[in-house]
Enzyme design. Structure first.
Site, PDB file in Angstrom:
ATOM      1  N   LYS A 580      -3.195  -3.343   9.222  1.00  0.00           N
ATOM      2  CA  LYS A 580      -3.770  -4.216   8.199  1.00  0.00           C
ATOM      3  C   LYS A 580      -2.686  -5.179   7.749  1.00  0.00           C
ATOM      4  O   LYS A 580      -1.615  -4.754   7.326  1.00  0.00           O
ATOM      5  CB  LYS A 580      -4.258  -3.358   7.033  1.00  0.00           C
ATOM      6  CG  LYS A 580      -4.912  -4.139   5.921  1.00  0.00           C
ATOM      7  CD  LYS A 580      -5.868  -3.255   5.156  1.00  0.00           C
ATOM      8  CE  LYS A 580      -5.455  -3.137   3.708  1.00  0.00           C
ATOM      9  NZ  LYS A 580      -6.272  -2.162   2.973  1.00  0.00           N
ATOM     10  N   ASP A 678     -12.372   3.349  -5.133  1.00  0.00           N
ATOM     11  CA  ASP A 678     -13.270   2.579  -4.264  1.00  0.00           C
ATOM     12  C   ASP A 678     -13.907   3.494  -3.218  1.00  0.00           C
ATOM     13  O   ASP A 678     -13.913   3.195  -2.024  1.00  0.00           O
ATOM     14  CB  ASP A 678     -12.508   1.417  -3.617  1.00  0.00           C
ATOM     15  CG  ASP A 678     -13.448   0.286  -3.185  1.00  0.00           C
ATOM     16  OD1 ASP A 678     -14.652   0.326  -3.545  1.00  0.00           O
ATOM     17  OD2 ASP A 678     -12.982  -0.629  -2.487  1.00  0.00           O
TER      18      ASP A 678
END
Ligand SMILES: *[C@@H]1O[C@H](CO)[C@@H](O)[C@H](O)[C@H]1NC(C)=O
Ligand SMILES: *[C@@H]1O[C@H](CO)[C@@H](O)[C@H](O)[C@H]1NC(C)=O
Ligand SMILES: *[C@@H]1O[C@H](CO)[C@@H](O)[C@H](O)[C@H]1NC(C)=O
Ligand SMILES: *[C@@H]1O[C@H](CO)[C@@H](O)[C@H](O)[C@H]1NC(C)=O
Ligand SMILES: *[C@@H]1O[C@H](CO)[C@@H](O)[C@H](O)[C@H]1NC(C)=O
Ligand SMILES: *[C@@H]1O[C@H](CO)[C@@H](O)[C@H](O)[C@H]1NC(C)=O
Ligand SMILES: *[C@@H]1O[C@H](CO)[C@@H](O)[C@H](O)[C@H]1NC(C)=O
Ligand SMILES: *[C@@H]1O[C@H](CO)[C@@H](O)[C@H](O)[C@H]1NC(C)=O
Ligand SMILES: *[C@@H]1O[C@H](CO)[C@@H](O)[C@H](O)[C@H]1NC(C)=O
Length: 836
Positions: A580, A678
């Site tokens: 990422k 999340d």
């Protein structure tokens, strides 16, 4: 000179040539805008042609979406702006429904348009089923894009069009267009016809296609020096189209060289006086057509030979020779040249293909990247885990070997295996297969089913050499006392006193042994709670150069996270990783979240949390390197993006439990404890055997200490999963994660979107409550599960989900409660074996 002998061509620029047949509606056309995302309007009408294009989403499971760069886009029709490219796998295939025996025009558009910003033009192959159709080579000088076209008769009711990687570059496709043709058109002695050129003779610059050509053939204008253009606007009749085969000239011939067919089109458009004649002989590659052409007034004559010609030195020539009695020069309206292309390789035996596809579906092997296209041919692209018998090129290959060892299979032994009638070796060892041994296995000479969870009695026919069954604790081998006793044996032995002691001892031993055995035997396996992963390779700090190298300059994108893209990478030449990469400056919010995630992940280790392999923190370059989980995320699987929505109830429950364990570890297992903030199905990633791992810790926070509470003005999370109490008060606690987890559970049970404005209650929590209150429990449960809503396991999970998603945080259970409740639900499942 030749011209004096009447080689002067007169060109007729007329739209009439294209009215070769009655205009046909496009009902049977297939027009795919490859790479059109589903969110965009599909199908849509392309205004210039009136053609109805749709997304290719339903006919291919793989590939990524790209779009040509701005400068190129302006010159293209909409269907050619997008494309689908295939960074993964060697062969990727479209599967289209056709009508067997029907002739089709098949056209692929390949417009690179520097979609990847790398300006490296691709070269790759196109296959029709197992046979090479064309090599696409955009590296040839001056070639920016191309279209490949073929006239081909469908040999079955479906057609696989495959893109095959042949070098370093990535195959892609912009559009696929299929148009059924008339049965009598474009006759060939054998083979299909690959288009080399299709011209109409005119000074115009416009190309012609649908709706002016009913078959959507594309005609390019061509003007020859030394010719004169005449034109008409009259309509032409088309009675003679395609019917000019001179059958009497058929002679058997061998054609070792490249062979070509010419189709030429003639129509008179001038009014000839009584003393005027227009007559000429057509000469293709030096061979005369035996009949002179007398173009008829406003009526199209098609000329083609019944057998193909060779073109010397690769150059085809067409001459029109005026005959002695002709008073006028020859004319021509249009012509096409095709090369004969043969598809000699037979596809794999059709029943084998149906059977192996059914096995693929039964076991949900949607992510096996090589399992596309024909299973056996071409041989170098054979599906992995298969072997085939090849006799000769025109005999369909047969599947003789199937090896799905250690692939995480669950369920029973697929019945379709019996339809692989030539199967000689079957290896399904080291999976989680349950159920009994089917009779049909006796026809297979080598079978390895060891290390599964099969039960029942081993049939006589399987008590032989070449059948390996060890490691199936519940399987009963008659004649062998060392294995599971059954009631029958007990009865038999009780009758004989001499054996009682032995038996009782054996039985007691067996029962004791059985108790000790973990749940493995009967249900889906559990991962041990709070099991810590041993970090074999130490987490490492990488340089940016190393990141570039491992991702091959960010070649293949896996997805997009909140603050940057995620790329596929390879570490130490073998281990796949997900990288990422933060995009943006070091001053923005994303940078902070990135840092937070690095800090957090460096501290936590758990089998059910995605593992951080390393990171890069070099000035503005920030990247996180994770273990790569090949099965994507839970949300995709539930949505059916990869085919049928996964997973039976037992598997969903196990995934829920594993995710819950990861979350429990964050809340209670690490110090200081963490709040994920999340939790959602898109953040539950699935490993090779669908083991669940929680990901994306970008929003995570250390938990407040006892007596303290986080009150924040910035409430973060994903709509639908966000704890309403936290949203209203800004007060954060672990219970906010519990709420989100409740929503995840509801999503897994219902397989409905968490927010859907079209239902009575848009929020999933309220909607479930609403349906339960109406007594409509059946409407809640995902019909794909095929389960009875009375099932204790599903019902308890539903109640657990609702208590997690309670509006009041104090009424919600802790994650530790949730974990133990989910274990109970898995226990309940044992009473419902059909749900496993
Ligand atoms: C292709 O699609 C047809 C139906 O459209 C289906 O019957 C066939 O099994 C599919 N083939 C493959 C290999 O997916
Ligand atoms: C063309 O041929 C196919 C197969 O022979 C047949 O199924 C189809 O009906 C024919 N179509 C027409 C328009 O004759
Ligand atoms: C046409 O004329 C040429 C010479 O002018 C002659 O050689 C040829 O035989 C003639 N062809 C026919 C069919 O009369
Ligand atoms: C099946 O494949 C595995 C490796 O994937 C291999 O170890 C095994 O020997 C194969 N089985 C047979 C019967 O060839
Ligand atoms: C096996 O093939 C036959 C005939 O093609 C079909 O009727 C049957 O359903 C198939 N069996 C399985 C289990 O797929
Ligand atoms: C059968 O499968 C087991 C488990 O995968 C493996 O250990 C064993 O070597 C296999 N036996 C043979 C003969 O392939
Ligand atoms: C069986 O399933 C469990 C959980 O899904 C998994 O951990 C285990 O590795 C599987 N066993 C085999 C032999 O694939
Ligand atoms: C084994 O194969 C033979 C011939 O292919 C077939 O007739 C028979 O039904 C098969 N036996 C089983 C148990 O499937
Ligand atoms: C095998 O196990 C299944 C459940 O996993 C059960 O339904 C079936 O009755 C068992 N068969 C035998 C012969 O014990």
């Amino acid at each position: 000179m030749e011209r004096s002998r009447g080689l002067l061509l007169m060109l007729i620029a007329t739209m009439a040539i294209i009215h070769l047949v009655q205009p046909q509606n496009q009902q049977e056309f297939i027009s795919l805008d490859c790479g059109l995302p589903l969110e965009e309007m599909s199908p849509y009408i392309e205004p210039e042609t009136g053609l109805l294009f749709s997304s290719d989403h339903d006919v291919i499971q793989t590939g990524e979406i790209g779009i040509v760069e701005d400068a190129v886009r302006a010159s293209l029709l909409k269907p050619y702006m997008r494309l689908r490219y295939f960074p993964e796998g060697t062969r990727n295939c479209y599967n289209l429904s056709l009508q067997k025996g029907r002739k089709y025009l098949i056209r692929a558009w390949l417009i690179y348009g520097n979609y990847d910003g790398r300006d490296i033009k691709p070269k790759f192959d196109l296959f029709l089923g197992p046979n090479l159709w064309a090599t696409v080579d955009l590296q040839e000088p001056g070639k920016k894009d191309t279209a490949e076209e073929i006239l081909h008769t469908a040999t079955s009711n479906s057609l696989q069009i495959c893109l095959v990687k042949t070098g370093e570059t990535t195959p892609f496709i912009s559009s696929l267009e299929l148009r059924p043709l008339g049965n009598n058109s474009y006759f060939t002695q054998s083979g299909s016809l690959k288009l080399l050129g299709r011209k109409y003779f005119s000074e115009s610059k416009e190309y012609i296609r649908y709706p002016n050509d009913a078959y959507d053939r594309q005609w390019l204008p061509r003007f020859l020096q030394g010719t004169t253009q005449i034109s008409t606007t009259s309509d032409m009749s088309n009675s003679d189209v395609y019917s000019a085969h001179q059958k009497s000239h058929l002679k058997p011939q061998q054609y070792p060289l490249l062979l070509y067919y010419l189709y030429s089109y003639f129509a008179e458009i001038q009014d000839l006086q009584a003393d005027e004649t227009r007559e000429f002989i057509e000469v293709f590659n030096g061979e005369d057509f035996s009949i002179p052409v007398n173009p008829k007034k406003l009526e199209v004559t098609t000329m083609n030979k019944f057998y193909p010609s060779t073109c010397k030195g690769g150059k085809c020539s067409l001459q029109l020779k005026r005959t002695n009695r002709s008073t006028l020069p020859p004319l021509i309206n249009a012509c096409e040249i095709y090369r004969v292309i043969t598809f000699p390789q037979s596809e794999t035996n059709e029943e084998d293909v149906v059977a192996i596809k059914s096995i693929k579906d039964t076991y949900g092997l949607i992510n096996r990247i090589t399992w596309q296209g024909d299973p056996c041919v071409p041989q170098h692209l054979m599906w992995d885990g298969l072997n085939c018998r090849y006799k000769d090129i025109s005999t369909p290959p047969r599947i003789t070997y199937l090896n799905l060892s250690s692939t995480g299979l669950t369920g029973t032994i697929a019945a379709s295996i019996q339809n692989l009638t030539q199967l000689e070796k079957l290896d399904l060892s080291n999976n989680n297969l349950t159920g009994e041994l089917p009779d049909f296995l006796s026809n297979i000479s080598f079978i390895n089913l060891s290390e599964n969870d099969l039960n029942g009695t081993v049939p006589q026919t399987l008590q032989r050499k070449g059948v390996l069954l060890h490691g199936n604790a519940r399987l009963y081998h008659p004649g062998s006392f060392s294995k599971l006793p059954s009631k029958k044996i007990i009865a038999a032995i009780v009758a004989s006193a001499a054996f009682v002691v032995i038996l009782v001892t054996a039985l007691v031993l067996f029962l004791a042994h059985r108790r000790k055995k973990p749940a493995v035997v009967e249900g889906p396996q559990l991962t041990r709670p709070k099991e810590l992963v041993e970090n074999k390779k130490k987490r490492k700090r990488f340089t940016y150069i190393e990141v570039l190298r491992m991702t091959n300059n960010f070649q293949s994108v896996l997805g997009k996270g909140g603050f940057g893209e995620v790329y596929l990478g390879t570490l130490y030449d073998s281990e796949q990783v997900a990288v990422k990469v933060h995009s943006g400056s070091s001053t923005d919010q994303g940078f902070k979240q990135f840092k937070a995630e690095v800090d957090l992940l460096l501290r936590v280790h758990h089998t059910n949390l995605v593992n951080l392999v390393g990171y890069c923190d070099e000035e503005d370059h920030l990247a996180l390197i994770y273990e790569f989980l090949p099965n994507g995320d839970l949300k995709e699987h539930l949505s059916g993006k990869h085919g049928t929505p996964i997973i039976n109830w037992g598997m969903r429950l196990r995934i829920a439990l594993e995710a819950a364990q990861g979350l429990e570890y964050l809340h209670t297992g690490c110090t200081p404890s963490m709040i994920h903030r999340d939790v959602k199905t898109a953040n539950i990633l699935l490993g090779e055997h669908f083991q669940a791992k929680l990901a994306d810790f970008g929003l995570s926070r250390s938990s407040p200490l006892v007596g303290e509470s986080h009150v924040s003005t910035v409430v973060a999370g994903t709509p639908g999963y966000l704890d309403p109490e936290y949203h209203d008060t800004g007060r954060l606690s672990e219970k906010s994660d519990v709420y989100s987890f409740g929503v995840v559970l509801l999503e897994m049970i219902t397989n409905k979107p968490v927010i859907d404005e079209t239902r009575e209650k848009s929020n999933i929590t309220q909607w479930v409550m609403f349906e339960l209150n109406r007594g409509e429990a059946t409407r809640i449960i995902d019909p794909n599960l095929g389960v009875d809503y009375n099932s204790a396991s599903v019902w308890n999970a539903l109640l657990l989900a609702m208590s997690c998603a309670d509006r009041s945080s104090t009424k919600r259970p802790t994650m530790s409660n949730v974990v133990s409740k989910l274990r109970e639900c898995l226990e309940n499942l044992r009473g419902d074996p059909e749900l496993l």
